[in-house]
Scaffold this active site. Structure first.
Site, PDB file in Angstrom:
ATOM      1  N   THR A  67     -31.818  -2.302   7.310  1.00 18.61           N
ATOM      2  CA  THR A  67     -30.685  -2.975   6.654  1.00 18.61           C
ATOM      3  C   THR A  67     -29.897  -3.872   7.604  1.00 18.61           C
ATOM      4  O   THR A  67     -28.816  -4.338   7.252  1.00 18.61           O
ATOM      5  CB  THR A  67     -29.727  -1.930   6.056  1.00 18.61           C
ATOM      6  OG1 THR A  67     -29.187  -1.120   7.117  1.00 18.61           O
ATOM      7  CG2 THR A  67     -30.434  -1.041   5.050  1.00 18.61           C
TER       8      THR A  67
ATOM      9  N   CYS B 141       0.848  -1.194   0.000  1.00 20.03           N
ATOM     10  CA  CYS B 141       0.000   0.000   0.000  1.00 20.03           C
ATOM     11  C   CYS B 141       0.883   1.244   0.000  1.00 20.03           C
ATOM     12  O   CYS B 141       1.202   1.803   1.054  1.00 20.03           O
ATOM     13  CB  CYS B 141      -0.941  -0.008   1.209  1.00 20.03           C
ATOM     14  SG  CYS B 141      -2.135   1.349   1.185  1.00 20.03           S
TER      15      CYS B 141
ATOM     16  N   THR C 198     -31.562   3.223   4.123  1.00 20.90           N
ATOM     17  CA  THR C 198     -31.769   3.345   2.682  1.00 20.90           C
ATOM     18  C   THR C 198     -31.056   2.212   1.952  1.00 20.90           C
ATOM     19  O   THR C 198     -30.060   1.668   2.433  1.00 20.90           O
ATOM     20  CB  THR C 198     -31.222   4.680   2.145  1.00 20.90           C
ATOM     21  OG1 THR C 198     -29.818   4.758   2.419  1.00 20.90           O
ATOM     22  CG2 THR C 198     -31.919   5.862   2.788  1.00 20.90           C
TER      23      THR C 198
ATOM     24  N   THR D 244     -26.292   3.131   9.827  1.00 17.40           N
ATOM     25  CA  THR D 244     -27.348   2.938   8.832  1.00 17.40           C
ATOM     26  C   THR D 244     -28.060   4.251   8.570  1.00 17.40           C
ATOM     27  O   THR D 244     -28.144   5.113   9.449  1.00 17.40           O
ATOM     28  CB  THR D 244     -28.370   1.885   9.294  1.00 17.40           C
ATOM     29  OG1 THR D 244     -29.339   1.678   8.254  1.00 17.40           O
ATOM     30  CG2 THR D 244     -29.084   2.305  10.560  1.00 17.40           C
TER      31      THR D 244
ATOM     32  N   GLU E 164     -22.829   4.053  -0.453  1.00 21.34           N
ATOM     33  CA  GLU E 164     -23.186   2.739   0.094  1.00 21.34           C
ATOM     34  C   GLU E 164     -22.050   1.739  -0.110  1.00 21.34           C
ATOM     35  O   GLU E 164     -21.821   0.860   0.725  1.00 21.34           O
ATOM     36  CB  GLU E 164     -24.484   2.251  -0.553  1.00 21.34           C
ATOM     37  CG  GLU E 164     -25.689   3.077  -0.128  1.00 21.34           C
ATOM     38  CD  GLU E 164     -26.957   2.746  -0.907  1.00 21.34           C
ATOM     39  OE1 GLU E 164     -27.984   2.469  -0.261  1.00 21.34           O
ATOM     40  OE2 GLU E 164     -26.921   2.775  -2.151  1.00 21.34           O
TER      41      GLU E 164
END
Length: 480
Positions: free
Chosen positions: A386, A125, A377, A374, A451
């Site tokens: 969810t 990385c 949605t 959350t 999301e």
């Protein structure tokens, strides 16, 4: 990593002015906009459209600078802007990150940054390695150490073995590894030092997953000129730039997939309410099936192994050592880690609180912030519970690291996680350096980018907790 003074606010406005309707000056002129267009998107991420991440992420950070003003003197970096899409989580993340690297503790600041370099180098990385090399020097580190591990003190070199195991196969860690580091001798570690080092190693391993999973790019120069782009695998060099998934060409099919997922979630929630119990034997059988099926969840064969960069190889011992599936065909697999036998809540947290009290509470808050985050949605739908989806993602990540929850029905994983999502999750969690833009684009094609970043937060925290559980269990066994 982030600064809250006037310099920071100016930098945030520099970010925002490139988003539609940005703040600050009237924005770049037509000539500058055309120049940027010719160069292609130049935002914090190679995967996420610059307008979305800069607008939402930078504004979220600007609104939360009151907290950061008390703690930091760094700069706003691309990782912070992308993570800023979820400001409530970012607050918890930053508190622990700052504690690990910038407050007083058992280890000197320069040593902590060198340990971070060792951790990030295991996953090649360069984003994190470069950042911590700079901070290592700023905190008084010896430049000679940056020539490679062979120039670092023996005490730091002794961390290489446990760094390797935590990064790739944490289930192999035993009390003997802990004993080797703590035994009396010239280069011995104290328990307090070791705990801080282990938390820092797992923090940077999982942060490497987030960097690759979200396609975080190096920062550009102060004048806005582009920084070097993340390398693109040969199999993707002809791929078009990432598009907003809400407008992709497979919109109808993707929308239908969202509806089907919501139906399955609703059915699972209703069955839980009806308490339709499954026998313990069946639960165990479903876990073993999911663990075995995870063998088949691998990146496409045409994705080439990334070539290790010499600048990072010098910080890595045994560079060919990597993740191997917890259950391999024809191999003697280690026993499954039953979460109920050594839980974070009852065992790991209490041990951390005893040995590293300032870090234990912040770790717990960060895990909870990711797990419970959350907005109710899914894609274009609101008012959605969810919880079953978030639990399936978290438990699947733990599954690929060999951790089983006796009270969880792993049949839910297959019902809720599509294959493309499983491939992405396993790649980002287990060998993040192999993550590609195509993998990112293929899963949840009708979902918002924020999301998908949320999935990466779950990946970061579930991976870190899994590795810590193995390490803390080994310490507990050493102490008893």
């Amino acid at each position: 990593m982030i600064v809250a003074d006037s310099e920071c606010r100016a930098e945030l406005k520099d970010y925002l002015r490139f988003a539609p309707g940005g703040v600050g000056d009237s924005g770049p002129g037509e000539e500058q906009r055309e120049s940027r267009a010719r160069r292609g998107p130049r935002g914090p991420s190679a995967f996420i459209p610059v307008e979305e991440v800069l607008r939402e992420g930078a504004e979220s950070l600007e609104q939360h600078l009151g907290l950061e003003a008390l703690m930091s003197s760094g700069r706003v970096d691309n990782l912070a802007v992308v993570m800023g899409l979820h400001p409530d989580y970012f607050t918890s993340f930053w508190r622990l990150h700052y504690l690990l690297l910038h407050t007083d503790g058992p280890l000197a600041s320069s040593w902590r940054h060198y340990i971070a370099i060792m951790a990030a180098a295991r996953h090649q990385c360069s984003y994190l390695v470069g950042s911590h090399m700079a901070e290592f020097l700023q905190t008084g580190g010896d430049p000679e150490w940056l020539l490679g591990l062979h120039r670092a003190p023996e005490k730091l070199r002794k961390l290489s073995e446990i760094n390797k195991l935590l990064a790739h196969r944490p289930w192999l860690i035993t009390k003997e590894h802990i004993q080797a580091l703590l035994k009396t001798g010239e280069h011995t570690w104290s328990l307090a030092e070791l705990i801080q080092a282990l938390v820092l190693l797992t923090h940077c391993h999982s942060l490497s997953s987030f960097v690759f999973g979200c396609g975080i790019l190096p920062e550009g120069d102060a004048d806005g000129s582009p920084a070097p782009q993340a390398p693109t695998p040969p199999s993707e060099q002809s791929s078009p730039p990432s598009r907003d998934p809400l407008n992709n060409s497979g919109g109808f099919e993707s929308a239908r997939d969202v509806e089907a997922l919501m139906e399955r979630m609703q059915q699972l929630q209703e069955s839980l309410l009806r308490d339709e119990g499954t026998s313990q034997e069946e639960m165990e059988s479903r876990f073993e099936l999911e663990k075995s099926e995870s063998l088949l969840v691998t990146p496409s064969a045409d994705i080439l192994e990334p070539s290790p960069h010499p600048d990072m190889l010098c910080f890595v011992e045994d560079p060919t050592f990597g993740y191997e599936d917890f259950t391999r065909r024809g191999a003697q697999a280690p026993p499954t880690f039953r979460a109920q036998d050594y839980t974070w809540e009852d065992h790991g947290y209490s041990l951390i609180q005893r040995l590293y009290p300032e870090g234990g509470q912040l770790l717990d808050e960060k895990f909870q912030a990711a797990y419970s985050l959350t907005y109710n949605t899914i894609a274009m739908h609101s008012g959605v519970d969810t919880s079953v989806l978030r639990r399936a993602i978290w438990n699947y990540i733990h599954c690929v690291f060999g951790i089983r929850y006796d009270d969880y029905d792993y049949g839910e994983v297959n019902q809720l996680l599509e294959r493309n999502l499983k491939v992405y999750i396993k790649t980002v969690a287990c060998y993040p350096e192999k993550t590609t833009r195509r993998m990112y684009n293929l899963f949840w094609r009708h979902f918002r980018h924020s999301e998908k970043v949320h999935v990466n937060l779950l990946l970061l925290e579930a991976r870190m907790q899994a590795a810590l559980l193995y390490a803390l269990r080994a310490i507990t066994r050493y102490m008893t």
